[in-house]
Design a protein around this motif. Sequence first.
Motif, PDB file in Angstrom:
ATOM      1  N   VAL A   1      36.631  50.364  49.971  1.00 28.68           N
ATOM      2  CA  VAL A   1      37.592  49.637  48.791  1.00 28.68           C
ATOM      3  C   VAL A   1      37.393  48.099  49.012  1.00 28.68           C
ATOM      4  O   VAL A   1      37.327  47.516  48.126  1.00 28.68           O
ATOM      5  N   ALA A   2      37.135  47.661  50.301  1.00 29.49           N
ATOM      6  CA  ALA A   2      37.072  46.422  50.511  1.00 29.49           C
ATOM      7  C   ALA A   2      36.387  45.949  51.916  1.00 29.49           C
ATOM      8  O   ALA A   2      36.693  46.869  52.816  1.00 29.49           O
ATOM      9  N   CYS A   3      35.587  44.888  51.998  1.00 29.44           N
ATOM     10  CA  CYS A   3      35.185  44.421  53.335  1.00 29.44           C
ATOM     11  C   CYS A   3      35.138  43.078  53.470  1.00 29.44           C
ATOM     12  O   CYS A   3      35.026  42.375  52.380  1.00 29.44           O
ATOM     13  N   ILE A   4      34.903  42.533  54.598  1.00 26.33           N
ATOM     14  CA  ILE A   4      34.827  41.230  54.939  1.00 26.33           C
ATOM     15  C   ILE A   4      33.976  40.855  56.079  1.00 26.33           C
ATOM     16  O   ILE A   4      34.042  41.781  57.059  1.00 26.33           O
ATOM     17  N   SER A   5      33.367  39.749  55.814  1.00 32.69           N
ATOM     18  CA  SER A   5      32.401  39.123  56.939  1.00 32.69           C
ATOM     19  C   SER A   5      33.171  38.884  58.341  1.00 32.69           C
ATOM     20  O   SER A   5      34.372  38.775  58.241  1.00 32.69           O
ATOM     21  N   ARG A   6      32.276  38.912  59.357  1.00 32.56           N
ATOM     22  CA  ARG A   6      32.954  38.461  60.613  1.00 32.56           C
ATOM     23  C   ARG A   6      33.634  37.141  60.441  1.00 32.56           C
ATOM     24  O   ARG A   6      34.700  37.068  61.075  1.00 32.56           O
ATOM     25  N   GLY A   7      33.175  36.136  60.067  1.00 29.20           N
ATOM     26  CA  GLY A   7      33.920  34.802  59.985  1.00 29.20           C
ATOM     27  C   GLY A   7      35.138  34.676  59.033  1.00 29.20           C
ATOM     28  O   GLY A   7      36.047  33.950  58.794  1.00 29.20           O
ATOM     29  N   GLY A   8      35.101  35.886  58.041  1.00 26.63           N
ATOM     30  CA  GLY A   8      36.114  35.968  56.959  1.00 26.63           C
ATOM     31  C   GLY A   8      35.772  35.065  55.738  1.00 26.63           C
ATOM     32  O   GLY A   8      36.650  35.184  54.581  1.00 26.63           O
ATOM     33  N   SER A   9      34.521  34.526  55.408  1.00 27.47           N
ATOM     34  CA  SER A   9      34.407  33.836  54.350  1.00 27.47           C
ATOM     35  C   SER A   9      33.739  34.660  53.268  1.00 27.47           C
ATOM     36  O   SER A   9      33.610  33.981  51.949  1.00 27.47           O
ATOM     37  N   ILE A  10      33.180  35.615  53.573  1.00 27.58           N
ATOM     38  CA  ILE A  10      32.463  36.368  52.248  1.00 27.58           C
ATOM     39  C   ILE A  10      33.356  38.008  52.365  1.00 27.58           C
ATOM     40  O   ILE A  10      33.734  38.517  53.433  1.00 27.58           O
ATOM     41  N   THR A  11      33.656  38.301  51.174  1.00 27.69           N
ATOM     42  CA  THR A  11      34.226  39.574  50.883  1.00 27.69           C
ATOM     43  C   THR A  11      33.739  40.248  49.686  1.00 27.69           C
ATOM     44  O   THR A  11      32.989  39.694  48.967  1.00 27.69           O
ATOM     45  N   TYR A  12      33.864  41.537  49.675  1.00 25.62           N
ATOM     46  CA  TYR A  12      33.515  42.587  48.851  1.00 25.62           C
ATOM     47  C   TYR A  12      34.513  43.534  48.415  1.00 25.62           C
ATOM     48  O   TYR A  12      35.365  43.896  49.443  1.00 25.62           O
ATOM     49  N   TYR A  13      34.536  43.938  47.301  1.00 29.63           N
ATOM     50  CA  TYR A  13      35.481  44.790  46.845  1.00 29.63           C
ATOM     51  C   TYR A  13      34.711  45.738  45.825  1.00 29.63           C
ATOM     52  O   TYR A  13      33.880  45.748  45.190  1.00 29.63           O
ATOM     53  N   ALA A  14      35.646  46.935  45.906  1.00 31.39           N
ATOM     54  CA  ALA A  14      35.056  47.981  44.851  1.00 31.39           C
ATOM     55  C   ALA A  14      35.556  47.483  43.528  1.00 31.39           C
ATOM     56  O   ALA A  14      36.431  46.992  43.240  1.00 31.39           O
ATOM     57  N   ASP A  15      34.768  47.875  42.516  1.00 29.60           N
ATOM     58  CA  ASP A  15      35.283  47.439  41.127  1.00 29.60           C
ATOM     59  C   ASP A  15      36.558  47.901  40.823  1.00 29.60           C
ATOM     60  O   ASP A  15      37.342  47.192  39.967  1.00 29.60           O
ATOM     61  N   SER A  16      37.099  48.954  41.213  1.00 35.65           N
ATOM     62  CA  SER A  16      38.286  49.536  40.847  1.00 35.65           C
ATOM     63  C   SER A  16      39.776  48.755  41.542  1.00 35.65           C
ATOM     64  O   SER A  16      40.807  48.972  40.927  1.00 35.65           O
ATOM     65  N   VAL A  17      39.227  47.839  42.326  1.00 38.59           N
ATOM     66  CA  VAL A  17      40.469  46.851  43.069  1.00 38.59           C
ATOM     67  C   VAL A  17      40.391  45.690  42.957  1.00 38.59           C
ATOM     68  O   VAL A  17      41.225  45.054  43.329  1.00 38.59           O
ATOM     69  N   LYS A  18      39.161  45.115  42.276  1.00 40.08           N
ATOM     70  CA  LYS A  18      39.123  43.669  42.024  1.00 40.08           C
ATOM     71  C   LYS A  18      40.264  43.126  41.405  1.00 40.08           C
ATOM     72  O   LYS A  18      40.578  43.762  40.328  1.00 40.08           O
TER      73      LYS A  18
END
Length: 124
Positions: free
Chosen positions: A49-66
Amino acid sequence: QVQLAESGGGSVQAGGSLRLSCAAASGYILTAYRIGWFRQAPGKEREGVACISRGGSITYYADSVKGRFTISRDNAKNTVYLQMNSLKPEESAMYYCAASLGGDCLARSSVYSWGQGTQVTVSQ
């Protein structure tokens, strides 16, 4: 292996919001890992669904939840959050947080450690 614990699940009406939390057990430091949220509905595959980098500055989302879900982390509290807004009934599922070290952080194959999950139920 890092031990993770989710909380914050529950029942909500369609269009409502929930905030999930993922905390590391005592002695484990979450900043060593990228953290993702996955969900699995009955009879369906577990999906990122979503994920975040170690420092928190980079995030990724599935298209369905953006645009509706927001992942964040508070490294001082050793906790990662998933704010879910405008929830839909089809998003009822068990939600899991997961730690990864590399690769595609939305892919199950990249997961190093899973939490036990927290149930989210969205009613009409």
